[in-house]
Motif scaffolding. Structure first.
Motif, mmCIF file in Angstrom:
data_model
loop_
_atom_site.group_PDB
_atom_site.id
_atom_site.type_symbol
_atom_site.label_atom_id
_atom_site.label_comp_id
_atom_site.label_asym_id
_atom_site.label_seq_id
_atom_site.Cartn_x
_atom_site.Cartn_y
_atom_site.Cartn_z
ATOM 1 N N GLU A 52 0.851 -1.189 0.000
ATOM 2 C CA GLU A 52 0.000 0.000 0.000
ATOM 3 C C GLU A 52 0.886 1.237 0.000
ATOM 4 N N THR A 53 0.763 2.041 -1.036
ATOM 5 C CA THR A 53 1.637 3.205 -1.158
ATOM 6 C C THR A 53 0.959 4.285 -1.981
ATOM 7 N N GLU A 54 1.393 5.490 -1.808
ATOM 8 C CA GLU A 54 0.904 6.590 -2.629
ATOM 9 C C GLU A 54 1.740 6.604 -3.901
ATOM 10 N N ILE A 70 -3.852 6.478 -2.303
ATOM 11 C CA ILE A 70 -3.205 5.209 -1.988
ATOM 12 C C ILE A 70 -3.598 4.137 -2.999
ATOM 13 N N LYS A 71 -2.599 3.402 -3.467
ATOM 14 C CA LYS A 71 -2.811 2.284 -4.381
ATOM 15 C C LYS A 71 -2.330 0.995 -3.728
ATOM 16 N N GLN A 72 -2.866 -0.116 -4.214
ATOM 17 C CA GLN A 72 -2.415 -1.425 -3.766
ATOM 18 C C GLN A 72 -1.641 -2.073 -4.908
ATOM 19 N N THR A 181 2.998 -1.581 4.555
ATOM 20 C CA THR A 181 2.624 -0.173 4.635
ATOM 21 C C THR A 181 3.730 0.610 5.329
#
Length: 776
Positions: A52-54, A70-72, A181
């Motif tokens: 999970e990160t921007e 946020i994307k997975q 995360t």
């Protein structure tokens, strides 16, 4: 936990993506089928690992619908989720890179509860075979009418409907997700985690990691590099991203290790990439125009290019003059011939970068000479290699182009401007293959580099299968000097089949003398370049060699099964010494599926250094049958159909390959069976094939023997006929001129035809007729 349907919806919305450092899709059809079977039966299929990160556009793939936030990013589970998306949606996801045929056309049999890919002859007009993608896209309703209206399926209608509902309900299957995360989880940290958890899957190279970091700062980096690779591909030269990245690293940092790129900003990287493209393209023009190396098969020493790129960068972007250029060509050819970059690439590149920075081309030549023990001279024995994979095959082509070799048919030099519309060249076997095989010469002798020459396609076809003592005399009379221009010994006694080995030895000496003379002229600046050589087209030979056909069929079969395209006729060298260990008929450097497993070698010729190859981590197969068997067993396990834990050796052998306890050689050898032969007659005849092949043709068919013990005679014959690839035994008997001892010849005998169906008999007859064996 997330339902499969939810995950697929998130891919559609752009919230589940793929990190840029992930490699592409590599699964095959059996793996897809095995996954669907496991899900249908409710078996565990593993958890997913998600980051999970921007994410920004430079660090992810498949961003056409991605906004901010946020994307997975899928780290572990790409192959499974991509397969399921493809099957359920009927198309690949936006982040897809690979072959969508792996999940296209899956069918489910509602009666047998099995999954198979579409086979028209078997499935057309049969309502029990349900298109899985159509089921997910259009629902169950279309199948209600089909199954209820057919008299054969109507009695089982309720059962079949229940099975379709069960299949469709895999969209409700919950997938456990582990999540990474935190702001401290940078790309390099995540990649390290990925490699640790993905120990059985696709590993990322150091180049992948370096490029992932670069793409985070410059999103267009990968696409820009691919454009350059595509341009070179159009010109006939195939390179990969890692190779181009090494050139960029050489220019940007003067270092061989990819870690050096960590300190290079995006603007500096873009500039180094632009310069590298210019240096590479310029040197390709030089190798083509000055050496005649104008297509991928003959391009030598690819890993010398980063050293040349480094030199050109330090030298202001170009060679100072023609003398400097030719001295670099001298180094380049010798570095390629002696396997300078066969292995330990980073170590050798580091040494050469330091040398070129300190003492330029003179230093490179001196260093290479020391590495070779002071010997940069070619000996006749160096031309003892065979096949187009030999490192001396490109040298033969080079000499043909630069030294004015002439065509045997027209007497013209093999230059594009002289040949006009006859610019297509072809590899010509000086002594025809068929004649050599007929007289007992082995494949490595038949395909010796010293038995090759290049002629126009028209001349090659005109010569056909004539013996040299026939057409050489004609050439000598019509075009004096043409034989000498192709380094043909002029003693007519050496043109005879019984003097073939002496012919090879004499021609090797002539080739070595010519090579040393030309290379010395490059080093010493004594031969001025004429007008740059224009590229010619080298067309493939006709497949009149059974091994060539067998390998072609093998590659087609394996790629259809989801394996990567191999390199053909590829030299395998020792990374420590550059010594040739063997010439592989087929070579998968990244495993049968990219990034999965060890490098795989198919090496069929005698005397490869198998212990050293295996020590270096290669999976080596010495027969086509063994490789096909290994792939079949692996795919069966992937599909969940096999619980067999038998050990598979590096050559593809298993415990089943052991010889049977009884000796078929002791079986009674029957006389010619009467018309209408029985199954017992066929069994005795099959065992006689083994005995006769051993005693009369010198071929010990051990695999055939074990197949007879395991499957029986009729099943063995049917298995051999069902294979899309002719067996090693068929090839060996063809080489010995004994196709009469093949299973194909036996099954076409009138007394045994009734044991086989028309399609099997047609396969047998076609194989035999392809190689001019007349069936009864």
């Amino acid at each position: 936990m997330s339902k499969l349907g939810t995950i697929l919806d998130q891919i559609d919305s752009g919230t589940v993506l793929l990190p840029e450092f992930q490699r592409g899709y590599v699964w095959n059809r059996d793996q897809v089928r095995g996954l669907m079977r496991s899900l249908y039966l409710g078996y565990p299929v593993g958890a997913l690992l998600v980051w999970e990160t921007e994410a920004d556009h430079g660090s992810v793939r498949g961003t056409s619908k991605a906004g901010g936030g946020i994307k997975q990013l899928l780290l572990d589970g790409q192959q499974r989720i991509t397969s399921l998306y493809g099957v359920v949606r009927g198309k690949p996801p936006a982040f897809f890179e690979g072959d969508s045929a792996a999940f296209t056309g899956l069918r489910f049999n509602v009666d047998e509860e099995t999954f198979e890919f579409y086979a028209p002859a078997k499935m057309r007009d049969d309502p029990t075979w349900v298109d899985v993608t159509e089921l997910f896209v259009n629902g169950i309703e279309p199948h209600i009418g089909k199954l209820s209206a057919d008299p054969a399926t109507m009695p089982h209608f309720a059962t079949y409907m229940g099975r379709l509902i069960r299949l469709r309900n895999i969209l409700e299957r919950e997938f456990h997700q582990e999540k990474i995360t935190g702001a401290d989880k940078r790309v390099e940290v995540v990649v390290d985690i990925f490699n640790r958890v993905n120990s059985g899957g696709t590993k990322l190279s150091k180049g992948d990691l370096a490029l992932a970091k670069i793409c985070a700062d410059w999103p267009e980096a990968r696409s820009t590099m691919r454009k350059h690779l595509s341009t070179w591909s159009t010109a006939g030269f195939q390179f990969n991203l890692d190779w181009l990245l090494r050139n960029v690293n050489a220019v940007a940092t003067g270092r061989a290790q990819f870690e050096a790129l960590e300190g290079v900003g995006s603007a500096d990287f873009a500039q180094a990439l632009s310069s590298s493209e210019r240096y590479i393209s310029g040197f390709l023009d030089v190798t083509s125009g000055r050496l005649g190396l104008d297509h991928d098969r003959v391009l030598m020493g690819r890993y010398a290019f980063p050293v040349i790129s480094r030199f050109l960068h330090l030298n202001g972007g170009s060679f100072t003059d023609a003398t400097q250029r030719d001295r670099m060509l001298f180094w380049y050819v010798h570095a390629a011939l002696w396997g300078r970059f066969a292995g330990s690439t980073e170590t050798i590149l580091t040494q050469d970068y330091e040398t070129v920075a300190r003492s330029g081309i003179d230093g490179l030549i001196a260093s290479l000479s020391r590495w070779r023990g002071g010997n940069l001279v070619i000996d006749g024995q160096d031309f003892e290699g065979f096949g187009r994979g030999s490192r001396f095959y490109p040298l033969l082509y080079l000499l043909t182009r630069v030294l004015g070799a002439r065509d045997f048919g027209s007497g013209l030099e093999l230059r594009a401007e002289m040949l006009g519309h006859l610019t297509s060249l072809q590899v010509h076997h000086i002594f025809p293959k068929a004649l050599l095989y007929k007289h007992g010469y082995g494949r490595s002798e038949v395909n010796a580099v010293a038995n090759f020459s290049f002629l126009t396609q028209q001349t090659n076809l005109a010569i056909g299968k004539r013996a040299p003592e026939d057409y050489f005399a004609e050439t000598q009379q019509k075009h004096p000097g043409a034989l000498e221009s192709q380094w043909i010994p002029t003693d007519p006694q050496l043109w005879r089949l019984d003097r073939y080995r002496e012919f090879l030895a004499a021609r090797r000496e002539l080739l070595a003398e010519a090579a040393n003379g030309f290379l010395a002229s490059l080093r010493d600046g004594t031969k001025l370049a004429a007008e740059p050589l224009r590229p010619v087209v080298v067309v493939a030979e006709e497949d009149d060699d059974i091994r060539a056909r067998q390998i072609k069929a093998l590659v087609e079969e394996l790629t259809a099964a989801g394996c990567a395209e191999p390199a053909l006729d590829s030299e395998i060298a020792d990374p420590a010494t550059g010594r040739v260990l063997g010439v592989a008929e087929a070579y998968w450097p990244d495993g049968l599926q990219p990034g999965l497993g060890n490098p795989v070698i198919l090496e069929l010729d005698a005397n490869p250094d198998l212990p050293r190859m295996e020590e270096l981590g290669y999976e080596v197969f010495t027969s086509v049958d063994a490789l096909l068997g290994y792939v079949a067993r692996r795919n069966e396990q992937a599909a969940g159909r096999s619980e067999d834990d038998d050990h598979v050796g590096p050559d593809g052998s298993t415990a089943e390959d052991a010889a049977p306890t009884h000796d078929p050689a002791s079986a009674t050898v029957p006389a010619q069976a009467a018309p209408g032969g029985t199954g017992a007659d066929f069994d005795r005849a099959m065992r006689h094939l083994y005995v006769a092949a051993r005693d009369e043709a010198g071929y010990n068919a051990t695999l055939f023997l074990s197949m007879l013990a395991e499957h029986g005679s009729i099943s063995t014959a049917k298995k051999l006929l069902a294979s899309p690839v002719v067996s090693d035994g068929f090839v060996a008997l063809w080489e010995r001129g004994r196709l009469d001892l093949t299973v194909e010849a036996l099954v076409t005998r009138p007394e045994f035809e009734w044991l086989f169906d028309p399609a099997e008999l047609e396969v047998a007859r076609t194989r035999l007729q392809q190689f001019e064996y007349e069936t009864r």
